[in-house]
Scaffold this active site. Sequence first.
Site, PDB file in Angstrom:
ATOM      1  CB  CYS A 169      -0.920  -0.059   1.229  1.00  0.00           C
ATOM      2  SG  CYS A 169      -1.615   1.515   1.741  1.00  0.00           S
ATOM      3  CB  CYS A 227       0.431   2.023   4.134  1.00  0.00           C
ATOM      4  SG  CYS A 227      -1.257   1.417   3.963  1.00  0.00           S
TER       5      CYS A 227
END
Length: 156
Positions: free
Chosen positions: A69, A72
């Site tokens: 991700c 993230c």
Amino acid sequence: MNATPEPRIVACSHCGHKNRVPASAQGSPRCGHCHQALTWVVDADDDTFAEVAERATVPVLVDLWAPWCGPCRMVSPELEKLAAEKAGRLKLVKVNSDDAPRLSQRFQVQAIPTLLVMRDGKVLANQVGAAPARVLRTWLDQALAGEPAAAQRGQP
Ligand SMILES: [Zn+2]
């Protein structure tokens, strides 16, 4: 297997002393040399979350993330900065959502990062999606102050 999470070695930001910091403990860790509060960042998964996050005696910021991700990876360093600023008053618990299907289901994680503020095992606030550092800081401060913060939705 309900493994006890491994302690981490954390260098004190005040004196450089290297401390073994447990994943779960009463209160929050302090430097064994100068006794300043240490930044507390811990990994947790389905098996360790209750011990690491829900039984913590300081407020917990939960970062549900995944290695693939991109957002993230932008948010995580900002969260670690906040954890360092609030050393002794906040514990940052990082959960790899790929490895935590039960937590992902329990917290209805539909997008990551999903951030939660917890105190005494209760969710005080949540934030879905990445947000700029200043937004995260305000959100966290409001949650910790006990102000009713509505669920927010950032950029997916
Ligand atoms: Zn120290």
